[in-house]
Design an enzyme around this catalytic site. Structure first.
Site, PDB file in Angstrom:
ATOM      1  N   GLU A  46       3.297  -8.956  -5.026  1.00 58.81           N
ATOM      2  CA  GLU A  46       4.296  -8.226  -5.861  1.00 58.81           C
ATOM      3  C   GLU A  46       5.837  -8.292  -5.212  1.00 58.81           C
ATOM      4  OE1 GLU A  46       4.924  -3.566  -7.354  1.00 58.81           O
ATOM      5  OE2 GLU A  46       2.940  -4.003  -6.366  1.00 58.81           O
ATOM      6  N   GLY A  51       4.789  -6.469   2.520  1.00 59.09           N
ATOM      7  CA  GLY A  51       4.199  -7.718   2.973  1.00 59.09           C
ATOM      8  C   GLY A  51       4.900  -8.844   2.417  1.00 59.09           C
ATOM      9  N   CYS A  52       4.959  -8.609   0.772  1.00 59.97           N
ATOM     10  CA  CYS A  52       5.662  -9.653   0.181  1.00 59.97           C
ATOM     11  C   CYS A  52       7.198  -9.979   0.562  1.00 59.97           C
ATOM     12  CB  CYS A  52       5.566  -9.495  -1.349  1.00 59.97           C
ATOM     13  SG  CYS A  52       3.815  -9.372  -1.845  1.00 59.97           S
ATOM     14  N   THR A  53       7.948  -8.968   1.103  1.00 55.31           N
ATOM     15  CA  THR A  53       9.228  -9.294   1.181  1.00 55.31           C
ATOM     16  C   THR A  53       9.251 -10.014   2.507  1.00 55.31           C
ATOM     17  OG1 THR A  53       9.921  -7.201   0.459  1.00 55.31           O
ATOM     18  CG2 THR A  53      11.396  -7.949   1.963  1.00 55.31           C
ATOM     19  N   ALA A  56       8.367 -13.672   2.094  1.00 57.05           N
ATOM     20  CA  ALA A  56       9.587 -14.301   1.384  1.00 57.05           C
ATOM     21  C   ALA A  56      10.836 -14.737   2.026  1.00 57.05           C
ATOM     22  CB  ALA A  56      10.051 -13.494   0.186  1.00 57.05           C
TER      23      ALA A  56
END
Length: 206
Positions: A46, A51-53, A56
């Site tokens: 998401e 975590g995804c930030t 990325a």
């Protein structure tokens, strides 16, 4: 753990909108010709979550800071099921420099056999490394350890550098056929040479 079923297979094809709403064809092409460069394709759960930030941004920084990323000219591509407007905000807020695609209908997820995350909640965090010939060479599924993915790609790219590219069955057949033609041509030339020498020897003896 068993390897992903697509490892050593040709990567699936799909088209999805990027963060600007433009259709992005995968594998990437230029003027209708597949781009010959390795690809790091990562699926994240998401946009905007911690975590995804972090994941990325680690890919963003690796493209600038890691020599193996620059040397191999790897194409990084991110995918999640977030809608285009959310992806756009994510890309702009984090200054992401690579394509980020929106897969609301899970087209790419299904094509790459990417399932659900821990306890069936959300989408799995999975990364694939694809060589310049379009062959999937390795994959990593690590939902909690978002830091592992750039490290995984780094090692996979180093391994790619030390090994010849995998040829598809059709390429192998074409190469084998060409070798056979060359061998046949060499045999024919050798036979003609032997015949000519035999004729010369006969004339001399006569």
């Amino acid at each position: 753990m068993a390897p992903h079923p697509l490892v050593n297979e040709s990567s699936p094809e799909f088209s999805l909108p990027d963060a600007n709403g433009h259709m992005f064809k995968f594998p990437p092409e230029e003027q209708g010709v597949r781009v010959k460069r390795p690809i790091a394709l990562f699926f994240y759960p998401e946009a905007g979550t911690f975590g995804c930030t972090r994941e990325a941004c680690q890919f963003r920084d690796a493209l600038v800071e890691k020599e193996i990323f620059k040397r191999t000219d790897v194409q990084v591509i991110g995918i999640s099921s977030d809608p285009v407007p959310k992806q756009k905000r994510f890309v702009e807020s984090q200054n992401l420099t690579y394509p980020v695609l929106s897969d609301e209908k899970h087209v790419a997820y299904h094509a790459f056999h990417v399932g659900k995350g821990i306890m069936g909640f959300g989408d799995a965090r999975t990364t694939f490394v694809i060589d310049s010939e379009g062959i999937i060479r390795d994959s990593l599924s690590a939902n909690v350890n978002y830091n592992a993915h750039v490290k995984f790609v780094t090692k996979a790219l180093e391994k790619l550098e030390s090994q010849p590219s995998v040829r598809s069955p059709s390429e192998t057949s074409d190469a084998d056929a060409a070798a056979a033609r060359s061998e046949s041509s060499d045999d024919s030339s050798l036979s003609q040479t032997r015949d000519e020498l035999s004729r010369v020897a006969y004339v001399v003896c006569a």
